[in-house]
Design a protein around this motif. Structure first.
Motif, PDB file in Angstrom:
ATOM      1  N   PHE A  24     -46.521 -32.723  46.404  1.00 44.82           N
ATOM      2  CA  PHE A  24     -45.305 -32.748  46.281  1.00 44.82           C
ATOM      3  C   PHE A  24     -44.175 -31.729  46.860  1.00 44.82           C
ATOM      4  O   PHE A  24     -43.129 -31.758  46.916  1.00 44.82           O
ATOM      5  CB  PHE A  24     -44.926 -33.338  44.814  1.00 44.82           C
ATOM      6  CG  PHE A  24     -45.343 -34.638  44.520  1.00 44.82           C
ATOM      7  CD1 PHE A  24     -44.794 -35.764  44.823  1.00 44.82           C
ATOM      8  CD2 PHE A  24     -46.732 -34.793  43.801  1.00 44.82           C
ATOM      9  CE1 PHE A  24     -45.310 -37.038  44.463  1.00 44.82           C
ATOM     10  CE2 PHE A  24     -47.214 -36.063  43.342  1.00 44.82           C
ATOM     11  CZ  PHE A  24     -46.561 -37.035  43.870  1.00 44.82           C
ATOM     12  N   LEU A  25     -44.671 -30.536  46.990  1.00 45.94           N
ATOM     13  CA  LEU A  25     -43.965 -29.354  46.887  1.00 45.94           C
ATOM     14  C   LEU A  25     -44.099 -28.649  48.504  1.00 45.94           C
ATOM     15  O   LEU A  25     -45.196 -28.727  48.906  1.00 45.94           O
ATOM     16  CB  LEU A  25     -44.486 -28.166  46.106  1.00 45.94           C
ATOM     17  CG  LEU A  25     -43.671 -26.888  46.113  1.00 45.94           C
ATOM     18  CD1 LEU A  25     -42.155 -26.914  45.821  1.00 45.94           C
ATOM     19  CD2 LEU A  25     -44.421 -25.750  45.237  1.00 45.94           C
ATOM     20  N   MET A  26     -42.955 -28.588  49.075  1.00 44.43           N
ATOM     21  CA  MET A  26     -42.883 -27.897  50.439  1.00 44.43           C
ATOM     22  C   MET A  26     -42.716 -26.417  49.948  1.00 44.43           C
ATOM     23  O   MET A  26     -41.226 -26.240  49.792  1.00 44.43           O
ATOM     24  CB  MET A  26     -41.874 -28.578  51.169  1.00 44.43           C
ATOM     25  CG  MET A  26     -41.942 -27.811  52.459  1.00 44.43           C
ATOM     26  SD  MET A  26     -40.854 -28.917  53.857  1.00 44.43           S
ATOM     27  CE  MET A  26     -41.368 -27.960  55.318  1.00 44.43           C
ATOM     28  N   GLU A  27     -43.378 -25.406  50.016  1.00 41.92           N
ATOM     29  CA  GLU A  27     -43.066 -24.029  49.720  1.00 41.92           C
ATOM     30  C   GLU A  27     -42.528 -23.184  50.668  1.00 41.92           C
ATOM     31  O   GLU A  27     -41.642 -22.353  50.223  1.00 41.92           O
ATOM     32  CB  GLU A  27     -44.578 -23.226  49.398  1.00 41.92           C
ATOM     33  CG  GLU A  27     -45.114 -24.166  48.236  1.00 41.92           C
ATOM     34  CD  GLU A  27     -46.263 -23.189  47.888  1.00 41.92           C
ATOM     35  OE1 GLU A  27     -46.077 -21.941  47.221  1.00 41.92           O
ATOM     36  OE2 GLU A  27     -47.581 -23.775  47.754  1.00 41.92           O
ATOM     37  N   LYS A  28     -42.455 -23.617  51.949  1.00 44.10           N
ATOM     38  CA  LYS A  28     -41.991 -22.755  53.044  1.00 44.10           C
ATOM     39  C   LYS A  28     -41.085 -23.722  53.858  1.00 44.10           C
ATOM     40  O   LYS A  28     -41.620 -24.522  54.702  1.00 44.10           O
ATOM     41  CB  LYS A  28     -42.684 -21.981  53.874  1.00 44.10           C
ATOM     42  CG  LYS A  28     -42.287 -21.148  54.749  1.00 44.10           C
ATOM     43  CD  LYS A  28     -43.359 -20.095  55.417  1.00 44.10           C
ATOM     44  CE  LYS A  28     -42.840 -19.138  56.159  1.00 44.10           C
ATOM     45  NZ  LYS A  28     -42.207 -18.119  55.323  1.00 44.10           N
ATOM     46  N   ILE A  29     -39.741 -23.571  53.669  1.00 42.21           N
ATOM     47  CA  ILE A  29     -38.726 -24.306  54.377  1.00 42.21           C
ATOM     48  C   ILE A  29     -38.268 -23.541  55.632  1.00 42.21           C
ATOM     49  O   ILE A  29     -37.984 -24.132  56.706  1.00 42.21           O
ATOM     50  CB  ILE A  29     -37.380 -24.515  53.448  1.00 42.21           C
ATOM     51  CG1 ILE A  29     -38.091 -25.363  52.320  1.00 42.21           C
ATOM     52  CG2 ILE A  29     -36.452 -25.338  54.272  1.00 42.21           C
ATOM     53  CD1 ILE A  29     -38.426 -26.846  52.594  1.00 42.21           C
ATOM     54  N   PHE A  30     -38.156 -22.253  55.497  1.00 38.62           N
ATOM     55  CA  PHE A  30     -37.499 -21.600  56.725  1.00 38.62           C
ATOM     56  C   PHE A  30     -38.672 -20.281  57.075  1.00 38.62           C
ATOM     57  O   PHE A  30     -39.150 -19.601  56.258  1.00 38.62           O
ATOM     58  CB  PHE A  30     -36.223 -20.837  56.155  1.00 38.62           C
ATOM     59  CG  PHE A  30     -35.234 -21.933  55.889  1.00 38.62           C
ATOM     60  CD1 PHE A  30     -34.591 -22.769  56.855  1.00 38.62           C
ATOM     61  CD2 PHE A  30     -34.601 -22.036  54.348  1.00 38.62           C
ATOM     62  CE1 PHE A  30     -33.737 -23.536  56.578  1.00 38.62           C
ATOM     63  CE2 PHE A  30     -33.821 -22.825  54.328  1.00 38.62           C
ATOM     64  CZ  PHE A  30     -33.211 -23.750  55.066  1.00 38.62           C
ATOM     65  N   ALA A  31     -38.858 -20.268  58.532  1.00 38.47           N
ATOM     66  CA  ALA A  31     -39.519 -19.366  59.058  1.00 38.47           C
ATOM     67  C   ALA A  31     -38.815 -18.954  60.416  1.00 38.47           C
ATOM     68  O   ALA A  31     -38.217 -19.682  60.951  1.00 38.47           O
ATOM     69  CB  ALA A  31     -40.869 -19.771  59.356  1.00 38.47           C
TER      70      ALA A  31
END
Length: 276
Positions: A24-31
Motif C-alpha cells: 500500500f505504501l509508495m515510499e519514493k515518489i521523486f528521484a
C-alpha cells in the motif's frame, strides 16, 4: 512502473507491517531526472511523481498500458509541490508553479515536464485513470480551486480543502483531485472517518519536517491498521478502507480519487464508537 494487484479485506487482516507497506505504501515518489510510477489494479489508477532537474522528462508508456501513448485512453491530473516548472502538452506550454495544478484530457500525445531552475526543481505529483472521452485541458491554482475550510482547534483538525479537479471546477471522466492544508497545531485529517465503496483514493503526504511522521489509518472500520509515513510518500486506499491520519506536526496532503462516482460528499461515515 510498479504493479499492485487488488486486495481482499479478509486477506489484509493477516498482513504484517512489512507486507502492508509493500502493498500500500509508495515510499519514493521523486528521484532526480526520473518519473516514478505505481500502477494499481484498484480502479486502474496510476500515481507517482516526475522530478526534472538537468533534463526534461517525457511521460512514456509501459507495457502495462498496451497503448500507443500514455494518454491514449487515460486522463491525468498534476499538482506541482516543488519549484516552478512547466509542462509541454503537444507543443503548448503551461507554466505550473508551486501548488498549481492541471487537468490533462485524454488524447494528449506528448507530455513533457521541465523545471525552470535546476537548483529548485519542480516536483510534479501525478494521478491518472482510464477515461471514456476527451475533456479540455484546464490549469488550476489555489485562486480558482474551491476552498472549503473545515475543523476546529479544539479537535486538532483545522484545515482547508482545495478542490482542484472537481465537477464544480472542471469536467473530467472519473478523476477527482485536490489538496488539504492543515494549520499549525492541527494533526488530524478526516476524523471521524468514512469509506466510499464507489471510488478509491490515494493520499500523498508532503510539507513535513524531517522528523515529522503521519500515522495513516487504513482497513475496514472494524479491523483497522496503520502505516507510518514520512515526507513525500503516497498510500493507496481501496474503496473498502478508511483513510485518515494523525501527524506529529501539521502537514499537507494531496488526495486523488477515481471510480464511478464523483460526488465528493457521497461517503459512508463511520461513528467513532464503531471503530476497532
Amino acid at each position: 512502473m510498479k504493479v499492485l494487484y487488488a486486495h481482499h479485506p479478509e486477506d489484509v487482516k493477516h498482513y504484517t507491517t512489512e507486507k502492508l507497506r509493500e502493498e500500500f505504501l509508495m515510499e519514493k515518489i521523486f528521484a532526480k531526472d526520473s518519473i516514478e510510477l505505481s500502477y494499481s489494479h484498484v480502479d486502474r489508477i496510476i500515481y507517482g511523481g516526475a522530478m526534472p532537474v538537468e533534463e526534461a522528462l517525457t511521460l512514456d508508456i509501459g507495457k502495462e498500458l498496451a497503448a500507443s501513448y500514455f494518454l491514449e485512453r487515460r486522463e491525468l491530473g498534476v499538482i506541482n509541490v516543488g519549484g516552478d516548472g512547466k509542462i509541454n502538452l503537444d507543443g503548448e506550454v503551461y507554466e505550473i508553479n508551486n501548488k498549481e495544478g492541471i487537468y490533462i484530457g485524454r488524447g494528449t500525445k506528448e507530455v513533457l515536464f521541465e523545471s525552470n531552475d535546476s537548483s529548485k526543481p519542480a516536483k510534479f505529483y501525478l494521478n491518472s485513470c482510464p477515461a471514456h472521452k476527451r475533456y479540455p485541458t484546464v490549469k488550476v491554482n489555489l485562486e480558482n480551486a474551491i476552498a472549503r475550510p473545515l475543523g476546529e482547534d479544539a479537535a486538532m483538525n483545522k484545515r482547508t480543502i482545495y478542490q482542484f479537479i472537481h465537477p464544480d471546477v472542471l469536467e473530467s471522466c472519473q478523476l477527482s483531485m485536490g489538496m488539504t492544508v492543515l494549520e499549525d497545531g492541527s494533526g488530524w485529517n478526516t476524523m471521524p472517518c468514512h469509506t466510499h465503496e464507489r471510488r478509491m483514493e490515494v493520499y500523498f503526504y508532503f510539507e513535513m519536517e524531517g522528523d515529522t511522521r503521519v500515522f495513516h489509518l487504513m482497513g475496514q472500520p472494524q479491523e483497522t491498521r496503520h502505516i507510518l509515513m514520512s515526507n513525500e510518500q503516497a498510500v493507496l486506499s481501496p474503496s473498502w478502507s478508511i483513510h485518515s491520519g494523525i501527524g506529529s506536526r501539521n502537514y499537507t496532503f494531496i488526495w486523488g480519487m477515481c471510480g464511478e462516482n464523483q460526488d465528493f460528499d457521497d461517503m459512508d461515515h463511520v461513528a467513532m464508537k464503531d471503530l476497532r
